[in-house]
Design an enzyme around this catalytic site. Structure first.
Site, mmCIF file in Angstrom:
data_model
loop_
_atom_site.group_PDB
_atom_site.id
_atom_site.type_symbol
_atom_site.label_atom_id
_atom_site.label_comp_id
_atom_site.label_asym_id
_atom_site.label_seq_id
_atom_site.Cartn_x
_atom_site.Cartn_y
_atom_site.Cartn_z
ATOM 1 N N CYS A 173 106.961 17.081 52.357
ATOM 2 C CA CYS A 173 107.458 17.672 51.126
ATOM 3 C C CYS A 173 108.420 17.335 51.212
ATOM 4 O O CYS A 173 109.399 17.565 52.743
ATOM 5 C CB CYS A 173 106.955 19.371 51.564
ATOM 6 S SG CYS A 173 108.251 19.704 50.129
ATOM 7 N N CYS A 184 111.019 21.041 51.889
ATOM 8 C CA CYS A 184 111.091 21.754 53.153
ATOM 9 C C CYS A 184 112.315 21.665 53.807
ATOM 10 O O CYS A 184 112.049 20.952 53.581
ATOM 11 C CB CYS A 184 109.186 21.384 53.674
ATOM 12 S SG CYS A 184 107.873 21.976 52.695
ATOM 13 N N HIS A 217 106.626 26.348 51.374
ATOM 14 C CA HIS A 217 106.157 25.489 50.317
ATOM 15 C C HIS A 217 105.237 25.857 49.739
ATOM 16 O O HIS A 217 104.989 25.921 48.051
ATOM 17 C CB HIS A 217 105.058 24.581 51.694
ATOM 18 C CG HIS A 217 104.792 23.209 50.519
ATOM 19 N ND1 HIS A 217 105.932 22.421 49.779
ATOM 20 C CD2 HIS A 217 103.759 22.681 49.658
ATOM 21 C CE1 HIS A 217 105.529 21.308 49.729
ATOM 22 N NE2 HIS A 217 103.985 21.825 49.182
ATOM 23 N N SER A 253 107.276 17.282 40.234
ATOM 24 C CA SER A 253 106.174 16.454 40.812
ATOM 25 C C SER A 253 106.522 16.796 42.327
ATOM 26 O O SER A 253 105.390 16.304 43.585
ATOM 27 C CB SER A 253 107.696 14.885 40.823
ATOM 28 O OG SER A 253 108.900 15.439 40.650
ATOM 29 N N HIS A 302 106.487 22.349 45.834
ATOM 30 C CA HIS A 302 107.715 23.282 46.392
ATOM 31 C C HIS A 302 108.413 24.473 45.789
ATOM 32 O O HIS A 302 108.581 23.931 44.437
ATOM 33 C CB HIS A 302 108.485 22.587 46.834
ATOM 34 C CG HIS A 302 108.919 23.901 48.162
ATOM 35 N ND1 HIS A 302 109.368 23.929 49.817
ATOM 36 C CD2 HIS A 302 110.047 24.477 48.372
ATOM 37 C CE1 HIS A 302 109.849 24.541 50.523
ATOM 38 N NE2 HIS A 302 110.254 24.775 49.586
ATOM 39 N N HIS A 305 111.330 25.337 43.222
ATOM 40 C CA HIS A 305 111.837 24.920 42.980
ATOM 41 C C HIS A 305 112.728 24.815 41.431
ATOM 42 O O HIS A 305 111.863 25.056 40.689
ATOM 43 C CB HIS A 305 112.542 23.771 43.642
ATOM 44 C CG HIS A 305 111.941 22.402 43.170
ATOM 45 N ND1 HIS A 305 110.966 22.493 43.109
ATOM 46 C CD2 HIS A 305 111.907 21.641 42.142
ATOM 47 C CE1 HIS A 305 110.069 21.404 42.143
ATOM 48 N NE2 HIS A 305 111.457 20.915 42.245
HETATM 49 O O1 LIG Z 1 113.896 16.391 38.198
HETATM 50 P P1 LIG Z 1 112.852 15.922 37.827
HETATM 51 O O2 LIG Z 1 111.786 17.161 38.463
HETATM 52 O O3 LIG Z 1 112.576 14.819 38.811
HETATM 53 O O4 LIG Z 1 112.324 15.887 36.305
HETATM 54 C C1 LIG Z 1 111.780 16.714 36.003
HETATM 55 O O5 LIG Z 1 112.608 17.295 34.861
HETATM 56 C C2 LIG Z 1 114.018 16.611 33.735
HETATM 57 C C3 LIG Z 1 114.930 17.335 33.606
HETATM 58 O O6 LIG Z 1 113.422 18.433 32.724
HETATM 59 C C4 LIG Z 1 113.430 15.919 33.210
HETATM 60 O O7 LIG Z 1 114.217 14.577 32.958
HETATM 61 C C5 LIG Z 1 111.929 14.825 33.944
HETATM 62 O O8 LIG Z 1 111.448 14.091 32.487
HETATM 63 C C6 LIG Z 1 110.863 15.362 34.367
HETATM 64 O O9 LIG Z 1 110.032 14.932 35.251
#
Ligand SMILES: O=P(O)(O)O[C@H]1O[C@H](CO)[C@@H](O)[C@H](O)[C@H]1O
Ligand SMILES: O=P(O)(O)O[C@H]1O[C@H](CO)[C@@H](O)[C@H](O)[C@H]1O
Lengths: 347, 347
Positions: free
Chosen positions: A51, A54, A113, A161, A164, A166
């Site tokens: 991660c 982390c 995490h 994605s 964790h 945040h």
């Molecule tokens: O910055 P991250 O977490 O990778 O991205 C996420 O949040 C952003 C802000 O809302 C968006 O623009 C992205 O499409 C989303 O995948």
């Protein structure tokens, strides 16, 4: 509420944005044969070697996180906004553009995490709020930063994605579209009534008691009358505070408590780690007085019928009007009735 | 286009809605470790016994479809709008609502379960347009129906629960939010210039030739300068036509041709049946003259990097501004360069 609106299609006005939404209460019986989502993974380790959020791990940009034990923030390795972009504006016939500058940060809520806000202790959530306050103040004080958007995308179906715990902060020069609408309507109301529109709204909601999910001495969590998402909710202070920097110590504690209680109820709706995007709308940091502003935090969660069936804001919603099936009142009744204890801690 | 805007964060104005969007061209290198979607299923049978849209099958509401061989429409078994709802409006302090009436229809594009628009023949697409025309006219003529929204949700990630080629029509009394914005801006331009804003815009785009995907004698498909979705596109007639009812026979053919060519290119981007929501914006059916209107069809497709990675319009996008990474120009170059022949027909 007149009777017919509980059962029949109608529109409701969002008093903050000035936009209407379509409500179709009779349509909740629609069967669903379409896409289902994977239910959120649970049982994560407290520390995950792969991660990039982390403590002590290497980030995607090559830097290493410190061995942090309190909420920790850093500049996003893939910032959508960049500082000090040369100021330019462009007009060519019907094409209009202008440069934009800003700073994108990531806020780790906890070194652990495996946690999420509803599973964190109230004092640990207080620390998250303290970091939000610090960022709002420091970013907002930078020359040319006129707006600070604090938000969290939770769950992979909300584009997050990494599990964790945040959130993010995007601070920028121009006032974003959605906030721009809210400034106009709050200002008009303030100028006419000498009170904030949300001060009067929260008072009315407390009196009616049809959409309150949970409240404490200083804060209320409710389903706004004009809610779009199935279990949309708003947390707002009872007294007018333009931004989170103005919270007293006891208000900060009350905010942390209601944040925990609301997110526990979310997880308890379908016994799953409830996905959502949450965001705090507050006064711009443009150096002007903003007596019209009453800060509020919104939760836009997509789940509709179960941990795996979400509401799609697609065709009609994109081209015409946001639309919902269950009413705000039905959603509030469900959320109000749920336990204050997280399902994972119930025997 | 000044040079710095190709690489640096900036905002662009949507001249139809009056809203700004954020473009972050430098951010396309961001790695993706998040959610991936299943790629669309192909190889469907021409007739599917369990499909409630195939000819002769039973629908969810219990009725049976006729043995249709041309595009076929019927009233949605789970309509979000209902006809003849009693007119009412409600105001209680800061709560504002009003009743809404309407009709929701489903339009099957073809009896063949296995097809999609890009795989249909041009004459068969002409038949779809003819049915849209008929519905726009007939629904629009009903007393109290002031707006007819034609749209298609394609693909299960766009909330479509059945792959049988079909779209929907939601016709209603009130002017929907998104259309309301477009009326205001088109009207202001018309009153000032005596031309439709899109007539001038399409002329400028043809001259610049930076965002044109494909064109023919009567129609253009382009990536609007203010596009939000990664491969967003707009189809519009070169001459000002307020609605699809005004198409000449040769224009109708040209519309069908460009619809096929654009959707083939979509499928060819990632060699997959490309998901999207598409919608036609056209003059309200409120009985008034709408000289300001120039009808256009928009495609909002979510895929970003591959058949399985989409763009999430979440946190920042919901609370602040729509945001995109690749520029409209980059998307147009990609789509323009693709073959006119569907990938499934290439050896
Ligand atoms: O910055 P991250 O977490 O990778 O991205 C996420 O949040 C952003 C802000 O809302 C968006 O623009 C992205 O499409 C989303 O995948
Ligand atoms: O009517 P359908 O295809 O079942 O439903 C789909 O399209 C509708 C109109 O855009 C949306 O309200 C639904 O959320 C979506 O799942």
């Amino acid at each position: 509420m007149t009777n017919s609106f509980n059962d029949n299609p109608h529109r409701r006005l969002n008093i903050l944005t000035g936009e209407w939404i379509l409500v179709s209460p009779h349509r909740t019986k629609r069967p669903w044969q379409g896409k289902t989502e994977k239910s959120a993974t649970t049982d994560l380790p407290e520390y995950e070697p792969s991660c990039y959020l982390c403590p002590t791990n290497e980030r995607m940009g090559g830097e290493f996180n410190p061995s942090y034990d309190k909420p920790y923030s850093f500049v996003n390795d893939f910032s959508a906004l960049l500082p000090n972009v040369q100021e330019e504006s462009y007009k060519n016939g019907l094409l209009y553009a202008e440069s934009e500058s800003g700073i994108c940060k990531v806020v780790c809520f906890s070194p652990n995490h495996s946690l999420t806000l509803p599973l964190m202790s109230v004092p640990d959530i207080v620390d998250v709020i303290s970091l939000w306050q610090k960022e709002y103040k420091e970013l907002g004080a930078i020359d040319g930063i006129n707006h600070v958007q604090i938000f969290e995308n939770k769950g992979d179906i909300m584009g997050c994605s990494n599990p964790h715990p945040h959130g993010q902060i995007w601070a920028q020069n121009k006032i974003p579209q959605e906030v721009h609408k809210k400034i106009g309507n709050q200002k008009a109301y303030w100028e006419k009534h000498g009170r904030s529109i949300l001060e009067d709204y929260v008072e009315q909601e407390l009196q009616l008691d049809e959409r309150i999910i949970v409240e404490n001495e200083h804060f209320v969590a409710l389903t706004p009358y004009w809610a779009v998402w199935p279990y949309e909710a708003m947390i707002l202070p009872k007294r007018k505070l333009a931004h989170i920097g103005l919270l007293s110590e006891s208000e900060k504690l009350a905010y942390a408590q209601i944040l925990k209680q609301l997110t526990i109820r979310y997880d308890n709706i379908f016994n799953t780690s409830f996905p959502y995007s949450a965001g705090i709308h507050q006064a711009p940091t443009d150096g002007k007085e903003h007596p019209e502003w009453h800060f509020h935090m919104l939760f836009y969660p997509p789940l509709l019928r179960s941990a795996t069936v979400k509401k799609f804001m697609v065709g009609y919603e994109m081209f015409a009007n946001p639309q919902r099936d269950i009413t705000a009142e039905q959603a509030a009744v469900t959320m109000k009735s749920l336990s204050n204890v997280h399902y994972s801690n119930l025997g």
